[in-house]
Design a protein around this motif. Structure first.
Motif, PDB file in Angstrom:
ATOM      1  N   PHE A 114       0.838  -1.198   0.000  1.00  0.00           N
ATOM      2  CA  PHE A 114       0.000   0.000   0.000  1.00  0.00           C
ATOM      3  C   PHE A 114       0.868   1.242   0.000  1.00  0.00           C
ATOM      4  N   SER A 115       0.314   2.300  -0.529  1.00  0.00           N
ATOM      5  CA  SER A 115       1.106   3.515  -0.672  1.00  0.00           C
ATOM      6  C   SER A 115       0.337   4.714  -0.146  1.00  0.00           C
ATOM      7  N   PHE A 116       0.992   5.509   0.710  1.00  0.00           N
ATOM      8  CA  PHE A 116       0.378   6.763   1.151  1.00  0.00           C
ATOM      9  C   PHE A 116       1.226   7.921   0.601  1.00  0.00           C
ATOM     10  N   GLN A 134      -6.322  13.479   6.521  1.00  0.00           N
ATOM     11  CA  GLN A 134      -7.247  12.833   7.439  1.00  0.00           C
ATOM     12  C   GLN A 134      -7.755  11.488   6.894  1.00  0.00           C
ATOM     13  N   HIS A 135      -8.092  11.457   5.611  1.00  0.00           N
ATOM     14  CA  HIS A 135      -8.686  10.219   5.089  1.00  0.00           C
ATOM     15  C   HIS A 135      -7.678   9.068   5.070  1.00  0.00           C
ATOM     16  N   GLU A 136      -6.367   9.414   5.032  1.00  0.00           N
ATOM     17  CA  GLU A 136      -5.346   8.361   5.083  1.00  0.00           C
ATOM     18  C   GLU A 136      -5.353   7.664   6.445  1.00  0.00           C
ATOM     19  N   ILE A 137      -5.690   8.411   7.477  1.00  0.00           N
ATOM     20  CA  ILE A 137      -5.756   7.816   8.823  1.00  0.00           C
ATOM     21  C   ILE A 137      -6.815   6.719   8.841  1.00  0.00           C
ATOM     22  N   ASN A 138      -7.974   7.010   8.264  1.00  0.00           N
ATOM     23  CA  ASN A 138      -9.035   6.007   8.246  1.00  0.00           C
ATOM     24  C   ASN A 138      -8.620   4.790   7.421  1.00  0.00           C
ATOM     25  N   GLU A 139      -7.997   5.053   6.288  1.00  0.00           N
ATOM     26  CA  GLU A 139      -7.605   3.957   5.399  1.00  0.00           C
ATOM     27  C   GLU A 139      -6.587   3.024   6.043  1.00  0.00           C
ATOM     28  N   ILE A 140      -5.570   3.631   6.657  1.00  0.00           N
ATOM     29  CA  ILE A 140      -4.487   2.793   7.202  1.00  0.00           C
ATOM     30  C   ILE A 140      -4.982   1.996   8.410  1.00  0.00           C
ATOM     31  N   SER A 178       7.389   6.205   5.529  1.00  0.00           N
ATOM     32  CA  SER A 178       6.534   5.383   6.350  1.00  0.00           C
ATOM     33  C   SER A 178       7.161   5.128   7.723  1.00  0.00           C
ATOM     34  N   ALA A 179       8.452   4.875   7.741  1.00  0.00           N
ATOM     35  CA  ALA A 179       9.126   4.453   8.970  1.00  0.00           C
ATOM     36  C   ALA A 179       9.420   5.615   9.913  1.00  0.00           C
ATOM     37  N   THR A 180       9.801   6.768   9.359  1.00  0.00           N
ATOM     38  CA  THR A 180      10.173   7.893  10.237  1.00  0.00           C
ATOM     39  C   THR A 180       9.450   9.192   9.872  1.00  0.00           C
ATOM     40  N   GLY A 181       8.647   9.164   8.852  1.00  0.00           N
ATOM     41  CA  GLY A 181       7.978  10.400   8.402  1.00  0.00           C
ATOM     42  C   GLY A 181       8.658  10.987   7.177  1.00  0.00           C
ATOM     43  N   ILE A 195       0.390 -10.152   5.179  1.00  0.00           N
ATOM     44  CA  ILE A 195       1.461  -9.177   5.412  1.00  0.00           C
ATOM     45  C   ILE A 195       1.182  -7.932   4.581  1.00  0.00           C
ATOM     46  N   ALA A 196       1.184  -6.771   5.233  1.00  0.00           N
ATOM     47  CA  ALA A 196       1.011  -5.512   4.499  1.00  0.00           C
ATOM     48  C   ALA A 196       2.300  -4.709   4.565  1.00  0.00           C
ATOM     49  N   PHE A 197       2.864  -4.418   3.404  1.00  0.00           N
ATOM     50  CA  PHE A 197       3.995  -3.494   3.320  1.00  0.00           C
ATOM     51  C   PHE A 197       3.411  -2.117   3.018  1.00  0.00           C
ATOM     52  N   ILE A 198       3.677  -1.175   3.901  1.00  0.00           N
ATOM     53  CA  ILE A 198       3.053   0.133   3.724  1.00  0.00           C
ATOM     54  C   ILE A 198       4.115   1.208   3.504  1.00  0.00           C
ATOM     55  N   GLU A 199       3.954   1.880   2.372  1.00  0.00           N
ATOM     56  CA  GLU A 199       4.897   2.909   1.987  1.00  0.00           C
ATOM     57  C   GLU A 199       4.234   4.278   2.173  1.00  0.00           C
ATOM     58  N   GLY A 200       5.031   5.296   2.469  1.00  0.00           N
ATOM     59  CA  GLY A 200       4.490   6.652   2.534  1.00  0.00           C
ATOM     60  C   GLY A 200       4.139   7.096   3.938  1.00  0.00           C
ATOM     61  N   SER A 201       4.119   8.410   4.130  1.00  0.00           N
ATOM     62  CA  SER A 201       3.713   8.925   5.433  1.00  0.00           C
ATOM     63  C   SER A 201       2.234   9.285   5.395  1.00  0.00           C
TER      64      SER A 201
END
Lengths: 345, 250
Positions: free
Chosen positions: B12-14, B66-72, B89-92, B56-62
């Protein structure tokens, strides 16, 4: 002891001769600084007499080395890996030769370290005289000169090199690859003259006899100096990694993406790093940087001296140069010497 | 491995450049093996298929809206294991540079004066994903290194905990035989930055910018002193720390 005279222009053909039988590593210039690197032609050699930033231990004890290949599955298999080739270490300074002699003892102690020893067997060492920089203090730890541990040793006497023959292997190499003549008494005496001059050049010095240092360190466990330097230390491991006598390593496995074949390798480890003394369950028996530095310094001046009978600091000064917060092993030792003197009086 | 249940993996990508996903796709030599070990069920940059049953979810991006909060949060509910993929994703990551400014200003600079009228252009301070959901493992770097991605994936498949270095880039530099950046008259944040990159930037003549984030217990006071001793102003020191460490410095 045999001394031969090699004119300066004889170095290039000598190295060309070595290249036929050996991989040659010697002093080169990297980004304008002295380093050891692979020599593929005599032109690569940069015979400055300044200390190199990294030590030659990398050629005997590489930063990362495969030691085992394995295969899982129905028919599991193990194959030890020992990588060693004929190599000549050219232009090695006396402190580093002392360091290699110490590593030889470490890796032969207890279960013999076949990877190191096999590589060591296939290595010839050609030493050279050097000029101390502001960090060197080999004179204080008795490593300014060396009388064994090399195959050949080059003394620059201005008009050329007086070549000190250390072993039969060295002699054969010299006779095979260079036109030399017997050195004259005058030329041999010049070695001592140059050495005496060198002895006066040190800026960094220890203020006590080398033989008293293990005792001084044994009384320094609770010295305030450890907290003081622990506060500014990064715990970055650079002092360990540039040190010619630090030999700790970690062992890890790496498996291929087919999840059946893989390699076990060892990599340099460093006792000043936070996770060095971390054990199962997440416990760490040297949590603070101060404790880790005290451990490292004691390894150099006390623990290994007790075990092997010689200091494990050879005074090369590399850890002083590399330290970004200026923790100076000689100054720290001098502070401990001073504390010991105060306690006595 | 044939009879085993193949774990389902999703990507997934943010907020990011999607360069870390691209690194995954460029593991060309290993991808056939990877595909024989796992089923990839969601990977927008690579496949059309989109399934919501993954292990397993690999999540990329910070997270920066607001809508990203709901999605993640929905992803976290479905995934057994969540792995942060890359610096954002890991540190912002770099995105947190915007946190130095008021959000209205950020919005105006990027989208113009009318931006605040449109709800879909909302923005919040950028943050690493673990500021929103619990994260199991981290793959650092801008971008990630291919070998570390593969290492973490293999470790998870073998049921082993991946060991990510907790020592600074100085170790990698020494192992690579680099001359120290500070010796060459430059400065870097390598002494407080997590290694594992083989000091690739320094090895190729650049400096360490700190993309892999800080080691667990960095001596930041010491590094501030060092940077000042090598000529940086307080502002310069902050800038060095903030490039990839914006979230942490808030």
């Amino acid at each position: 002891m045999e001394y031969r005279f090699l004119p300066k222009k004889g170095i290039a053909p000598f190295v060309t001769g070595l290249l036929k039988d050996f991989k040659v590593y010697g002093p080169v210039e990297k980004d304008g600084f002295p380093m050891y690197g692979e020599i593929t032609s005599p032109k690569d050699i940069h015979l400055s007499h300044a200390p190199t930033h990294l030590s030659p231990k990398q050629f005997l004890f590489p930063p990362k080395e495969t030691i085992l290949r394995f295969k899982n599955g129905a028919k599991p298999a193990l194959e030890p890996v020992i990588e060693a080739h004929n190599q000549a270490l050219f232009g090695i300074h006396s402190c580093d030769i002392h360091a290699i002699k110490l590593l030889d003892r470490v890796f032969s102690y207890g279960p013999r370290d076949v990877n190191y020893l096999k590589r060591r067997d296939k290595t010839v060492i050609i030493g050279i005289d050097c000029v101390p920089d502001k960090y060197c203090f080999c004179k204080s730890v008795n490593t300014m000169t060396v009388d064994s541990g090399f195959d050949l040793f080059l003394h620059d006497v201005g008009s050329g090199f007086v070549v000190e023959v250390g072993t039969q292997t060295g002699k054969n190499l010299l006779y095979k690859n260079a036109k030399t003549k017997k050195a004259t008494m005058k030329e041999i005496k010049k070695i001592k003259e140059i050495r005496d001059k060198k002895a006066e050049m040190f800026v960094t010095k220890l203020n006590a006899e080398a033989s008293t240092l293990p005792l001084i360190y044994s009384g320094s466990y609770n010295s305030p100096v450890w907290e003081k330097i622990g506060k500014i230390c990064y715990g970055c491991g650079s002092c360990n990694n540039v040190c010619p006598t630090c030999y700790c390593f970690d062992v890890r496995d790496e498996i291929k993406t087919n999840l059946t074949e893989g390699e076990r390798f060892r990599v340099w480890d460093a006792c000043t790093l936070e996770d060095f003394a971390k054990v199962a369950g997440g416990h760490n028996f040297r949590k603070t940087r101060a404790e880790r530095l005290r451990h490292r310094f004691n390894r150099k001046f006390q623990y290994l001296a007790d075990k092997f009978g010689g200091l494990f600091c050879v005074g090369c000064g590399r850890c002083i140069r590399t330290c970004l917060v200026n923790i100076n092993i000689a100054e720290v030792t001098n502070e401990l010497i001073e504390e010991a003197n105060k306690d006595r009086s | 491995m044939k009879n085993r249940h193949k774990p389902k993996v999703a990507f997934f990508s943010f907020t990011c450049c999607e360069g870390c996903q691209l690194q995954v796709l460029s593991c060309e030599d290993e991808l056939p093996d990877v595909l024989s070990l796992v089923d990839i069920v969601n990977f927008r940059e690579a496949i059309d298929e989109k399934r919501d049953d993954y292990d397993i979810a690999f999540i990329e991006g910070s997270i920066s809206r607001q809508h990203e909060i709901n999605e993640i949060k929905k992803i976290r509910e479905k995934a057994k294991v969540v792995v942060a993929l890359g610096a954002c994703s890991a540190t912002g990551g770099l995105n947190c540079l915007k946190n130095r400014f008021p959000m209205e200003e950020v919005q105006r600079v990027v989208y113009g004066d009318k931006a605040k009228k449109y709800k879909h252009l909302d923005t919040i301070p950028a943050r690493p994903i673990d500021a929103v959901i619990p994260v199991d493992y981290y793959i650092h770097g801008c971008p990630i290194t291919k070998s570390e991605f593969l290492y973490v994936l293999k470790s998870l498949l073998l049921g082993k905990k991946p060991e990510i270095p907790n020592y600074p880039v100085c170790v990698d530099c020494k192992m690579e035989g680099n001359i120290c950046v500070f010796e060459k008259g430059m400065t870097c944040v390598g002494p407080v930055t997590r290694a594992g990159c083989s000091a690739i930037c320094v090895t190729y003549g650049c400096i360490c910018w700190g993309c892999r984030g800080l080691i667990d217990n960095p001596n930041l006071e010491a590094h501030e002193e060092t940077l000042k001793r090598y000529g940086l102003t307080t502002e310069g020191v902050l800038r060095s720390f903030d490039l990839y460490g914006g979230w942490r410095s808030r």
